[in-house]
Motif scaffolding. Structure first.
Motif, PDB file in Angstrom:
ATOM      1  N   GLN A   1       0.825  -1.210   0.000  1.00 45.68           N
ATOM      2  CA  GLN A   1       0.000   0.000   0.000  1.00 45.68           C
ATOM      3  C   GLN A   1       0.861   1.263   0.000  1.00 45.68           C
ATOM      4  OE1 GLN A   1      -3.523  -0.162  -0.169  1.00 45.68           O
ATOM      5  NE2 GLN A   1      -3.080   1.906  -0.863  1.00 45.68           N
ATOM      6  N   LEU A   2       1.908   1.282   0.827  1.00 46.93           N
ATOM      7  CA  LEU A   2       2.789   2.453   0.874  1.00 46.93           C
ATOM      8  C   LEU A   2       3.487   2.682  -0.471  1.00 46.93           C
ATOM      9  CD1 LEU A   2       4.342   1.953   4.422  1.00 46.93           C
ATOM     10  CD2 LEU A   2       2.833   3.822   3.707  1.00 46.93           C
ATOM     11  N   ILE A   3       3.920   1.601  -1.101  1.00 47.71           N
ATOM     12  CA  ILE A   3       4.551   1.754  -2.425  1.00 47.71           C
ATOM     13  C   ILE A   3       3.523   2.224  -3.449  1.00 47.71           C
ATOM     14  CG2 ILE A   3       5.667   0.553  -4.346  1.00 47.71           C
ATOM     15  CD1 ILE A   3       6.961  -1.315  -2.221  1.00 47.71           C
ATOM     16  N   ALA A   4       2.391   1.538  -3.513  1.00 45.57           N
ATOM     17  CA  ALA A   4       1.367   1.880  -4.511  1.00 45.57           C
ATOM     18  C   ALA A   4       0.899   3.330  -4.372  1.00 45.57           C
ATOM     19  CB  ALA A   4       0.187   0.921  -4.394  1.00 45.57           C
ATOM     20  N   ASP A   5       0.761   3.805  -3.137  1.00 48.14           N
ATOM     21  CA  ASP A   5       0.297   5.183  -2.903  1.00 48.14           C
ATOM     22  C   ASP A   5       1.342   6.234  -3.271  1.00 48.14           C
ATOM     23  OD1 ASP A   5      -2.097   4.182  -1.955  1.00 48.14           O
ATOM     24  OD2 ASP A   5      -1.640   4.566   0.162  1.00 48.14           O
ATOM     25  N   ASN A   6       2.603   5.841  -3.360  1.00 42.51           N
ATOM     26  CA  ASN A   6       3.677   6.804  -3.586  1.00 42.51           C
ATOM     27  C   ASN A   6       4.491   6.552  -4.849  1.00 42.51           C
ATOM     28  OD1 ASN A   6       3.878   8.582  -0.987  1.00 42.51           O
ATOM     29  ND2 ASN A   6       3.402   6.514  -0.292  1.00 42.51           N
ATOM     30  N   HIS A   7       4.068   5.605  -5.655  1.00 46.95           N
ATOM     31  CA  HIS A   7       4.814   5.206  -6.852  1.00 46.95           C
ATOM     32  C   HIS A   7       4.252   5.913  -8.074  1.00 46.95           C
ATOM     33  CE1 HIS A   7       7.019   2.665  -9.613  1.00 46.95           C
ATOM     34  NE2 HIS A   7       7.555   2.002  -8.594  1.00 46.95           N
ATOM     35  N   PRO A   8       5.105   6.448  -8.945  1.00 52.45           N
ATOM     36  CA  PRO A   8       4.599   7.169 -10.111  1.00 52.45           C
ATOM     37  C   PRO A   8       4.082   6.275 -11.247  1.00 52.45           C
ATOM     38  CG  PRO A   8       6.995   7.192 -10.112  1.00 52.45           C
ATOM     39  CD  PRO A   8       6.567   6.538  -8.827  1.00 52.45           C
TER      40      PRO A   8
ATOM     41  N   GLU B   1       1.861   3.603 -13.346  1.00 50.50           N
ATOM     42  CA  GLU B   1       0.456   3.182 -13.367  1.00 50.50           C
ATOM     43  C   GLU B   1       0.288   1.799 -12.736  1.00 50.50           C
ATOM     44  OE1 GLU B   1      -2.898   2.068 -16.744  1.00 50.50           O
ATOM     45  OE2 GLU B   1      -1.217   3.359 -17.312  1.00 50.50           O
ATOM     46  N   THR B   2       1.185   0.878 -13.080  1.00 48.78           N
ATOM     47  CA  THR B   2       1.162  -0.483 -12.536  1.00 48.78           C
ATOM     48  C   THR B   2       2.578  -0.842 -12.105  1.00 48.78           C
ATOM     49  OG1 THR B   2      -0.622  -1.054 -14.084  1.00 48.78           O
ATOM     50  CG2 THR B   2       0.523  -2.893 -13.008  1.00 48.78           C
ATOM     51  N   PRO B   3       2.944  -0.492 -10.865  1.00 45.26           N
ATOM     52  CA  PRO B   3       4.318  -0.781 -10.430  1.00 45.26           C
ATOM     53  C   PRO B   3       4.528  -2.265 -10.147  1.00 45.26           C
ATOM     54  CG  PRO B   3       3.082   0.207  -8.635  1.00 45.26           C
ATOM     55  CD  PRO B   3       2.186   0.224  -9.855  1.00 45.26           C
ATOM     56  N   GLU B   4       5.752  -2.702 -10.376  1.00 43.04           N
ATOM     57  CA  GLU B   4       6.146  -4.041  -9.943  1.00 43.04           C
ATOM     58  C   GLU B   4       6.219  -4.017  -8.416  1.00 43.04           C
ATOM     59  OE1 GLU B   4      10.050  -6.979 -10.028  1.00 43.04           O
ATOM     60  OE2 GLU B   4      10.272  -4.859 -10.474  1.00 43.04           O
ATOM     61  N   ILE B   5       5.461  -4.873  -7.774  1.00 43.56           N
ATOM     62  CA  ILE B   5       5.558  -5.058  -6.327  1.00 43.56           C
ATOM     63  C   ILE B   5       5.372  -6.553  -6.099  1.00 43.56           C
ATOM     64  CG2 ILE B   5       4.708  -4.454  -4.033  1.00 43.56           C
ATOM     65  CD1 ILE B   5       3.334  -1.991  -5.319  1.00 43.56           C
ATOM     66  N   ILE B   6       6.470  -7.254  -5.779  1.00 38.97           N
ATOM     67  CA  ILE B   6       6.381  -8.696  -5.559  1.00 38.97           C
ATOM     68  C   ILE B   6       7.089  -9.069  -4.261  1.00 38.97           C
ATOM     69  CG2 ILE B   6       6.128  -9.328  -7.997  1.00 38.97           C
ATOM     70  CD1 ILE B   6       9.090 -10.005  -8.059  1.00 38.97           C
ATOM     71  N   GLN B   7       6.577 -10.108  -3.638  1.00 39.55           N
ATOM     72  CA  GLN B   7       7.138 -10.591  -2.384  1.00 39.55           C
ATOM     73  C   GLN B   7       7.852 -11.917  -2.619  1.00 39.55           C
ATOM     74  OE1 GLN B   7       4.249 -11.859   0.563  1.00 39.55           O
ATOM     75  NE2 GLN B   7       5.576 -11.203   2.228  1.00 39.55           N
ATOM     76  N   LEU B   8       9.105 -11.990  -2.154  1.00 37.44           N
ATOM     77  CA  LEU B   8       9.896 -13.218  -2.222  1.00 37.44           C
ATOM     78  C   LEU B   8      10.153 -13.671  -0.792  1.00 37.44           C
ATOM     79  CD1 LEU B   8      12.490 -11.913  -4.820  1.00 37.44           C
ATOM     80  CD2 LEU B   8      10.443 -13.261  -5.290  1.00 37.44           C
ATOM     81  N   ASN B   9       9.658 -14.820  -0.430  1.00 32.28           N
ATOM     82  CA  ASN B   9       9.838 -15.301   0.934  1.00 32.28           C
ATOM     83  C   ASN B   9      11.261 -15.771   1.168  1.00 32.28           C
ATOM     84  OD1 ASN B   9       7.175 -14.760   1.587  1.00 32.28           O
ATOM     85  ND2 ASN B   9       6.480 -16.764   0.945  1.00 32.28           N
ATOM     86  N   ILE B  10      11.768 -15.494   2.350  1.00 30.85           N
ATOM     87  CA  ILE B  10      13.097 -15.931   2.764  1.00 30.85           C
ATOM     88  C   ILE B  10      12.931 -17.254   3.496  1.00 30.85           C
ATOM     89  CG2 ILE B  10      15.082 -15.422   4.239  1.00 30.85           C
ATOM     90  CD1 ILE B  10      14.445 -12.422   3.768  1.00 30.85           C
ATOM     91  N   ASN B  11      13.487 -18.322   2.948  1.00 32.97           N
ATOM     92  CA  ASN B  11      13.377 -19.638   3.573  1.00 32.97           C
ATOM     93  C   ASN B  11      14.435 -19.863   4.633  1.00 32.97           C
ATOM     94  OD1 ASN B  11      11.147 -20.464   1.995  1.00 32.97           O
ATOM     95  ND2 ASN B  11      12.529 -20.892   0.304  1.00 32.97           N
ATOM     96  N   ASN B  12      15.604 -19.304   4.446  1.00 33.18           N
ATOM     97  CA  ASN B  12      16.711 -19.443   5.383  1.00 33.18           C
ATOM     98  C   ASN B  12      17.521 -18.161   5.391  1.00 33.18           C
ATOM     99  OD1 ASN B  12      16.633 -22.351   6.233  1.00 33.18           O
ATOM    100  ND2 ASN B  12      16.729 -22.624   4.015  1.00 33.18           N
ATOM    101  N   GLY B  13      18.241 -17.949   6.502  1.00 33.46           N
ATOM    102  CA  GLY B  13      19.106 -16.785   6.604  1.00 33.46           C
ATOM    103  C   GLY B  13      19.858 -16.820   7.918  1.00 33.46           C
ATOM    104  N   LEU B  14      20.882 -16.009   8.021  1.00 36.30           N
ATOM    105  CA  LEU B  14      21.654 -15.911   9.249  1.00 36.30           C
ATOM    106  C   LEU B  14      20.726 -15.489  10.384  1.00 36.30           C
ATOM    107  CD1 LEU B  14      24.495 -15.950  10.595  1.00 36.30           C
ATOM    108  CD2 LEU B  14      24.633 -13.509  10.024  1.00 36.30           C
ATOM    109  N   GLY B  15      20.694 -16.272  11.435  1.00 35.36           N
ATOM    110  CA  GLY B  15      19.765 -16.032  12.541  1.00 35.36           C
ATOM    111  C   GLY B  15      19.851 -14.642  13.126  1.00 35.36           C
ATOM    112  N   THR B  16      21.070 -14.143  13.325  1.00 38.92           N
ATOM    113  CA  THR B  16      21.214 -12.819  13.919  1.00 38.92           C
ATOM    114  C   THR B  16      20.717 -11.722  12.972  1.00 38.92           C
ATOM    115  OG1 THR B  16      23.537 -12.795  13.198  1.00 38.92           O
ATOM    116  CG2 THR B  16      23.097 -13.432  15.485  1.00 38.92           C
ATOM    117  N   TYR B  17      20.835 -11.934  11.662  1.00 34.96           N
ATOM    118  CA  TYR B  17      20.313 -10.958  10.693  1.00 34.96           C
ATOM    119  C   TYR B  17      18.787 -10.959  10.725  1.00 34.96           C
ATOM    120  CZ  TYR B  17      19.534  -8.328   6.427  1.00 34.96           C
ATOM    121  OH  TYR B  17      19.106  -7.390   5.534  1.00 34.96           O
TER     122      TYR B  17
END
Length: 103
Positions: free
Chosen positions: A68-75, A77-93
């Motif tokens: 919503q924040l991107i769509a409301d502030n993006h110039p 007409e149809t911005p790319e907005i995609i979510q990529l899930n993180i399956n693993n990563g450094l625990g402290t990060y």
């Protein structure tokens, strides 16, 4: 539990504005901005454009707010907005993402 949201935008000033908004709203832990060259089809024509790709590190559950924040502030007409899930990563990060985003 965590993800990267990707969007592209035409110029650095718009990318910085959206990045700062996402961070100030605690929707994202960090945003990286990378110069990219894009080739895409839009309304029947092939376009080539230099853009800024934004890699937004966040909690999966905050995706709708980020969208919503991107769509409301993006110039675009149809911005790319995609979510990529993180399956693993450094625990402290991943703990850091949790700590600096909204509860």
């Amino acid at each position: 539990m965590y993800s990267i949201v990707v969007t592209t935008i035409l110029n650095k000033s718009d990318a910085v504005h959206i990045s700062e908004l996402l961070i100030s709203e605690r929707a994202a832990a960090s945003v990286q901005m990378v110069n990219v060259s894009s080739v895409f089809r839009w309304k029947g024509e092939v376009h080539r454009r230099d853009e800024i790709q934004m890699l937004i590190k966040c909690k999966q559950r905050d995706y709708k707010l980020i969208e919503q924040l991107i769509a409301d502030n993006h110039p675009y007409e149809t911005p790319e907005i995609i979510q990529l899930n993180i399956n693993n990563g450094l625990g402290t990060y991943l703990d850091w993402i949790k700590e600096v985003t909204s509860p």
